[in-house]
Write an enzyme that holds these catalytic residues in place. Structure first.
Site, PDB file in Angstrom:
ATOM      1  CB  SER A 144       9.665 -37.418   3.639  1.00 26.49           C
ATOM      2  OG  SER A 144       9.543 -37.691   5.024  1.00 26.49           O
ATOM      3  CE1 TYR A 158       5.465 -40.676   2.472  1.00 33.10           C
ATOM      4  CE2 TYR A 158       7.150 -40.559   4.185  1.00 33.10           C
ATOM      5  CZ  TYR A 158       6.242 -39.933   3.351  1.00 33.10           C
ATOM      6  OH  TYR A 158       6.115 -38.569   3.386  1.00 33.10           O
TER       7      TYR A 158
HETATM    8  P1  NAP Z   1      -2.244 -35.167   2.648  1.00 31.77           P
HETATM    9  O1  NAP Z   1      -2.758 -34.121   3.567  1.00 31.77           O
HETATM   10  O2  NAP Z   1      -2.619 -36.587   2.874  1.00 31.77           O
HETATM   11  O3  NAP Z   1      -2.619 -34.745   1.156  1.00 31.77           O
HETATM   12  C1  NAP Z   1      -2.257 -35.579   0.090  1.00 31.77           C
HETATM   13  C2  NAP Z   1      -2.644 -34.921  -1.202  1.00 31.77           C
HETATM   14  O4  NAP Z   1      -2.178 -35.737  -2.278  1.00 31.77           O
HETATM   15  C3  NAP Z   1      -4.146 -34.762  -1.382  1.00 31.77           C
HETATM   16  O5  NAP Z   1      -4.363 -33.551  -2.068  1.00 31.77           O
HETATM   17  C4  NAP Z   1      -4.513 -35.972  -2.256  1.00 31.77           C
HETATM   18  O6  NAP Z   1      -5.681 -35.749  -3.052  1.00 31.77           O
HETATM   19  C5  NAP Z   1      -3.282 -36.032  -3.137  1.00 31.77           C
HETATM   20  N1  NAP Z   1      -3.019 -37.329  -3.775  1.00 31.77           N
HETATM   21  C6  NAP Z   1      -2.678 -38.502  -3.187  1.00 31.77           C
HETATM   22  N2  NAP Z   1      -2.469 -39.455  -4.114  1.00 31.77           N
HETATM   23  C7  NAP Z   1      -2.671 -38.861  -5.324  1.00 31.77           C
HETATM   24  C8  NAP Z   1      -2.622 -39.309  -6.672  1.00 31.77           C
HETATM   25  N3  NAP Z   1      -2.314 -40.589  -6.963  1.00 31.77           N
HETATM   26  N4  NAP Z   1      -2.907 -38.435  -7.654  1.00 31.77           N
HETATM   27  C9  NAP Z   1      -3.221 -37.151  -7.378  1.00 31.77           C
HETATM   28  N5  NAP Z   1      -3.280 -36.663  -6.123  1.00 31.77           N
HETATM   29  C10 NAP Z   1      -3.012 -37.514  -5.110  1.00 31.77           C
HETATM   30  O7  NAP Z   1      -0.636 -35.149   2.616  1.00 31.77           O
HETATM   31  P2  NAP Z   1       0.453 -34.040   3.008  1.00 31.77           P
HETATM   32  O8  NAP Z   1       0.915 -34.329   4.372  1.00 31.77           O
HETATM   33  O9  NAP Z   1       0.009 -32.686   2.618  1.00 31.77           O
HETATM   34  O10 NAP Z   1       1.628 -34.535   2.051  1.00 31.77           O
HETATM   35  C11 NAP Z   1       2.002 -33.877   0.874  1.00 31.77           C
HETATM   36  C12 NAP Z   1       3.392 -34.362   0.513  1.00 31.77           C
HETATM   37  O11 NAP Z   1       4.274 -34.051   1.592  1.00 31.77           O
HETATM   38  C13 NAP Z   1       3.501 -35.869   0.308  1.00 31.77           C
HETATM   39  O12 NAP Z   1       4.372 -36.135  -0.768  1.00 31.77           O
HETATM   40  C14 NAP Z   1       4.089 -36.359   1.618  1.00 31.77           C
HETATM   41  O13 NAP Z   1       4.789 -37.565   1.463  1.00 31.77           O
HETATM   42  C15 NAP Z   1       4.999 -35.202   1.956  1.00 31.77           C
HETATM   43  N6  NAP Z   1       5.377 -35.125   3.367  1.00 31.77           N
HETATM   44  C16 NAP Z   1       4.469 -34.830   4.335  1.00 31.77           C
HETATM   45  C17 NAP Z   1       4.864 -34.770   5.653  1.00 31.77           C
HETATM   46  C18 NAP Z   1       3.934 -34.431   6.784  1.00 31.77           C
HETATM   47  O14 NAP Z   1       4.382 -34.454   7.953  1.00 31.77           O
HETATM   48  N7  NAP Z   1       2.678 -34.106   6.536  1.00 31.77           N
HETATM   49  C19 NAP Z   1       6.215 -35.015   5.986  1.00 31.77           C
HETATM   50  C20 NAP Z   1       7.099 -35.325   4.969  1.00 31.77           C
HETATM   51  C21 NAP Z   1       6.680 -35.367   3.669  1.00 31.77           C
HETATM   52  P3  NAP Z   1      -7.192 -35.979  -2.443  1.00 31.77           P
HETATM   53  O15 NAP Z   1      -7.440 -34.815  -1.514  1.00 31.77           O
HETATM   54  O16 NAP Z   1      -8.055 -35.946  -3.646  1.00 31.77           O
HETATM   55  O17 NAP Z   1      -7.167 -37.286  -1.733  1.00 31.77           O
END
Ligand code: NAP
Length: 249
Positions: A144, A158
């Site tokens: 991130s 985080y």
């Molecule tokens: P999201 O929409 O909240 O989706 C999170 C995903 O991770 C879901 O598929 C969830 O499964 C799964 N998950 C969470 N904990 C888990 C575990 N312990 N074991 C297996 N699966 C798990 O998040 P996102 O925004 O797409 O984020 C994805 C990645 O990008 C993360 O690492 C986040 O830190 C990073 N990121 C995101 C942003 C942003 O702006 N969105 C920015 C920087 C970095 P369920 O559906 O079953 O709950």
């Protein structure tokens, strides 16, 4: 046609789901891990199958060593020959200052965001390394922008977990560079997904977007494209490197 196999942790929603769909379009058979949301994971699989691709779901908490072992054992028995791993699963906790963070929260964040990446990377290296009889492969860790900014007033825990993910990317990339494995990272920010709601501010991207040089939030597909490039042979001389996907911030 022989399909390459990709494992995407947290592939049911957001960036992981978009990555699963782009990977399927590029000819990968996609193993979609999720934690709780079976319905969302199944929707991704249906979408991929409707477009002629191959995908399966697997429930596992990737912060648990036992469950990671179960996940990889199932992958071996179903498809074998893992070519690519995307360490994408990650969590946020509600926005707090550091002086309000209790130990349980810190353990949850580091277990889910850091330990998970180490465990899955370990199992991937054991299968991919040419020194262990594998044929090589590629890993992308989803970090991130917070790793660079520290996310003050929001979630320094985080941000620190993502700093650890970047250090894993750097160190592991050098350990396995002559074993046929490339390890790279992406550092997204301000992407429209559900994660901001779990941080307690569903509208966070719209609040911040005017401070982004491009004056907009990003879409999960824009992160997925960078991940797939890093995994592809087009990135064959890149390892231990990062792509920021932050609209210029
Ligand atoms: P999201 O929409 O909240 O989706 C999170 C995903 O991770 C879901 O598929 C969830 O499964 C799964 N998950 C969470 N904990 C888990 C575990 N312990 N074991 C297996 N699966 C798990 O998040 P996102 O925004 O797409 O984020 C994805 C990645 O990008 C993360 O690492 C986040 O830190 C990073 N990121 C995101 C942003 C942003 O702006 N969105 C920015 C920087 C970095 P369920 O559906 O079953 O709950």
């Amino acid at each position: 046609m022989k399909h390459k196999t990709i494992l995407i942790t947290g592939g049911s929603r957001g960036i992981g789901a978009a990555t699963a769909m782009v990977a399927a379009n590029r000819g990968y058979q996609v193993f979609i891990n999720y934690l709780k949301n079976e319905e969302a994971a199944m929707r991704v699989v249906e979408h991929i199958k409707l477009n002629g691709g191959r995908a399966e779901t697997f429930q596992a908490d990737v912060s648990s060593e036992t469950e990671v072992m179960r996940l990889f054992a199932t992958l071996d028995s179903r498809w074998g020959n893992l070519s690519a791993l995307v360490n994408n699963a990650g969590i946020l906790e509600p926005q707090r200052r550091v002086e309000e963070m209790e130990a349980d929260r810190l353990h949850r964040i580091f277990q889910a965001n850091v330990v998970s990446c180490f465990l899955c990377a370990r199992e991937a290296v054991l299968r991919m390394s040419t020194k262990r009889g594998g044929v090589g492969g590629a890993i992308v860790n989803v970090s991130s922008l917070a790793a660079r900014t520290g996310a003050p007033g929001e979630y320094v825990d985080y941000a620190a977990s993502k700093g650890a993910v970047d250090t894993l990317t750097l160190g592991l990339s050098k350990e396995v560079a002559d074993e046929g494995i490339r390890v790279n990272g992406v550092r997204p920010a301000f992407i429209y997904t559900d994660i901001h709601a779990s941080g307690g501010e569903a509208g966070r991207v719209d609040r911040i977007k005017d401070s982004v040089p491009m004056k907009r939030g990003g879409q999960p597909e824009e992160v997925a494209q960078a991940i797939l490039w890093l995994l592809s042979d087009e990135a064959s001389y890149s390892t231990g490197t990062f792509i920021d996907i932050t609209g210029g911030k």
